[in-house]
Design a protein around this motif. Structure first.
Motif, PDB file in Angstrom:
ATOM      1  N   ARG A  58       0.827  -1.216   0.000  1.00  0.00           N
ATOM      2  CA  ARG A  58       0.000   0.000   0.000  1.00  0.00           C
ATOM      3  C   ARG A  58       0.859   1.262   0.000  1.00  0.00           C
ATOM      4  N   VAL A  59       1.902   1.242  -0.818  1.00  0.00           N
ATOM      5  CA  VAL A  59       2.721   2.449  -1.000  1.00  0.00           C
ATOM      6  C   VAL A  59       2.829   2.713  -2.495  1.00  0.00           C
ATOM      7  N   PRO A  60       3.054   3.977  -2.856  1.00  0.00           N
ATOM      8  CA  PRO A  60       3.264   4.275  -4.275  1.00  0.00           C
ATOM      9  C   PRO A  60       4.495   3.549  -4.803  1.00  0.00           C
ATOM     10  N   VAL A  61       4.462   3.182  -6.068  1.00  0.00           N
ATOM     11  CA  VAL A  61       5.597   2.484  -6.678  1.00  0.00           C
ATOM     12  C   VAL A  61       6.867   3.311  -6.524  1.00  0.00           C
ATOM     13  N   ARG A  66      12.278   4.038  -4.457  1.00  0.00           N
ATOM     14  CA  ARG A  66      13.253   4.844  -3.712  1.00  0.00           C
ATOM     15  C   ARG A  66      13.797   4.065  -2.517  1.00  0.00           C
ATOM     16  N   THR A  67      12.898   3.364  -1.813  1.00  0.00           N
ATOM     17  CA  THR A  67      13.340   2.571  -0.655  1.00  0.00           C
ATOM     18  C   THR A  67      14.321   1.494  -1.080  1.00  0.00           C
ATOM     19  N   ILE A  68      14.007   0.833  -2.197  1.00  0.00           N
ATOM     20  CA  ILE A  68      14.908  -0.220  -2.681  1.00  0.00           C
ATOM     21  C   ILE A  68      16.268   0.369  -3.020  1.00  0.00           C
ATOM     22  N   VAL A  73      22.031   1.278  -1.829  1.00  0.00           N
ATOM     23  CA  VAL A  73      23.177   2.158  -1.593  1.00  0.00           C
ATOM     24  C   VAL A  73      23.764   1.906  -0.219  1.00  0.00           C
ATOM     25  N   ALA A  74      22.888   1.725   0.790  1.00  0.00           N
ATOM     26  CA  ALA A  74      23.380   1.462   2.139  1.00  0.00           C
ATOM     27  C   ALA A  74      24.176   0.168   2.174  1.00  0.00           C
ATOM     28  N   ILE A  75      23.653  -0.843   1.504  1.00  0.00           N
ATOM     29  CA  ILE A  75      24.353  -2.132   1.476  1.00  0.00           C
ATOM     30  C   ILE A  75      25.697  -1.978   0.767  1.00  0.00           C
ATOM     31  N   ALA A  76      25.699  -1.240  -0.343  1.00  0.00           N
ATOM     32  CA  ALA A  76      26.945  -1.044  -1.087  1.00  0.00           C
ATOM     33  C   ALA A  76      27.966  -0.309  -0.231  1.00  0.00           C
ATOM     34  N   ASP A  77      27.491   0.733   0.496  1.00  0.00           N
ATOM     35  CA  ASP A  77      28.396   1.466   1.387  1.00  0.00           C
ATOM     36  C   ASP A  77      28.998   0.542   2.419  1.00  0.00           C
ATOM     37  N   ARG A  78      28.128  -0.254   3.044  1.00  0.00           N
ATOM     38  CA  ARG A  78      28.582  -1.137   4.100  1.00  0.00           C
ATOM     39  C   ARG A  78      29.577  -2.157   3.546  1.00  0.00           C
ATOM     40  N   ALA A  79      29.208  -2.724   2.393  1.00  0.00           N
ATOM     41  CA  ALA A  79      30.064  -3.752   1.792  1.00  0.00           C
ATOM     42  C   ALA A  79      31.430  -3.179   1.460  1.00  0.00           C
ATOM     43  N   SER A  80      31.440  -1.975   0.868  1.00  0.00           N
ATOM     44  CA  SER A  80      32.737  -1.432   0.442  1.00  0.00           C
ATOM     45  C   SER A  80      33.600  -1.096   1.649  1.00  0.00           C
ATOM     46  N   SER A  81      32.973  -0.606   2.739  1.00  0.00           N
ATOM     47  CA  SER A  81      33.794  -0.294   3.919  1.00  0.00           C
ATOM     48  C   SER A  81      34.306  -1.580   4.554  1.00  0.00           C
ATOM     49  N   GLU A  82      33.483  -2.642   4.519  1.00  0.00           N
ATOM     50  CA  GLU A  82      33.950  -3.913   5.064  1.00  0.00           C
ATOM     51  C   GLU A  82      35.115  -4.459   4.236  1.00  0.00           C
ATOM     52  N   VAL A  83      34.979  -4.323   2.928  1.00  0.00           N
ATOM     53  CA  VAL A  83      36.057  -4.801   2.058  1.00  0.00           C
ATOM     54  C   VAL A  83      37.332  -4.023   2.348  1.00  0.00           C
ATOM     55  N   GLY A  84      37.182  -2.696   2.515  1.00  0.00           N
ATOM     56  CA  GLY A  84      38.347  -1.882   2.810  1.00  0.00           C
ATOM     57  C   GLY A  84      39.010  -2.287   4.109  1.00  0.00           C
ATOM     58  N   GLU A  85      38.152  -2.512   5.147  1.00  0.00           N
ATOM     59  CA  GLU A  85      38.723  -2.916   6.434  1.00  0.00           C
ATOM     60  C   GLU A  85      39.416  -4.263   6.318  1.00  0.00           C
ATOM     61  N   ARG A  86      38.782  -5.167   5.546  1.00  0.00           N
ATOM     62  CA  ARG A  86      39.375  -6.492   5.415  1.00  0.00           C
ATOM     63  C   ARG A  86      40.726  -6.398   4.703  1.00  0.00           C
ATOM     64  N   LEU A  87      40.797  -5.539   3.680  1.00  0.00           N
ATOM     65  CA  LEU A  87      42.059  -5.387   2.965  1.00  0.00           C
ATOM     66  C   LEU A  87      43.120  -4.795   3.880  1.00  0.00           C
ATOM     67  N   GLU A  88      42.700  -3.794   4.679  1.00  0.00           N
ATOM     68  CA  GLU A  88      43.662  -3.193   5.603  1.00  0.00           C
ATOM     69  C   GLU A  88      44.180  -4.222   6.596  1.00  0.00           C
ATOM     70  N   ALA A  89      43.251  -5.033   7.131  1.00  0.00           N
ATOM     71  CA  ALA A  89      43.652  -6.053   8.104  1.00  0.00           C
ATOM     72  C   ALA A  89      44.606  -7.049   7.454  1.00  0.00           C
ATOM     73  N   ALA A  90      44.313  -7.418   6.217  1.00  0.00           N
ATOM     74  CA  ALA A  90      45.179  -8.379   5.534  1.00  0.00           C
ATOM     75  C   ALA A  90      46.565  -7.785   5.327  1.00  0.00           C
TER      76      ALA A  90
END
Ligand SMILES: [Zn+2]
Length: 172
Positions: A58-61, A66-68, A73-90
């Motif tokens: 019951r929301v407009p398309v 926009r929510t999707i 974007v939030a997931i991409a941000d999180r993923a890229s920061s995790e990847v960065g941290e993992r690379l730094e740790a390695a």
């Protein structure tokens, strides 16, 4: 094949059109000025899917899209920061591992210039220069005779070089 997701040709879709579609000038006036309308083309199947989900929620398309997008974007941000941290740790662990290996090699070096080992009886507590096993007074050990003068080093019986037994001294 492709349909503009902000353009609703489905009369049943509840206010499915984007608020800033061409005919919705008033809505655009009310909308936050920071928001921009993105027109995109999506496959018909996806459009039907989006409309079905929007209807169920019951929301407009446009809100759903926009929510999707925000989630993605939030997931991409999180993923890229995790990847960065993992690379730094390695990279850090490689650096630490290298330093540790170098230290170990340098620690093993004191026996690098030993010419011979002479059997001795330990008189003062010491440690095997190779394996650091404790050498107590009265123990049998071997004194390292070096090419260059330096602090006395002893090795325990287990760390004494063994005859290779092969390829040397035994003529065929
Ligand atoms: Zn030893």
């Amino acid at each position: 094949m492709n349909h503009d997701v902000t353009h609703s040709s489905d009369p049943e879709a509840p206010e499915a059109a984007a608020p800033a579609a061409a005919s919705a000038g008033d809505d655009a006036e009310r909308a936050d000025r920071k928001e921009r309308v993105l027109h995109t083309r999506v496959p018909a199947v996806l459009e039907a899917e989006l409309k079905a989900v929007a209807r169920a929620l019951r929301v407009p398309v446009s809100n759903l899209v926009r929510t999707i997008l925000e989630d993605a974007v939030a997931i991409a941000d999180r993923a890229s920061s995790e990847v960065g941290e993992r690379l730094e740790a390695a990279a850090r662990s490689v650096e630490q591992e290298r330093a540790r290996l170098r230290a170990r090699v340098e620690r093993a070096d004191p026996l690098g210039d030993v010419l011979a080992y002479q059997p001795v009886t330990v008189a003062a507590p010491n440690r095997c220069a190779r394996c650091e096993a404790p050498l107590e007074p009265g123990d049998s050990a071997s004194l390292a005779i070096r090419q260059k003068p330096g602090p006395a080093a002893f090795v325990c019986a287990a760390c004494l070089p063994k005859p290779s037994g092969k390829g040397r001294g035994s003529a065929p």
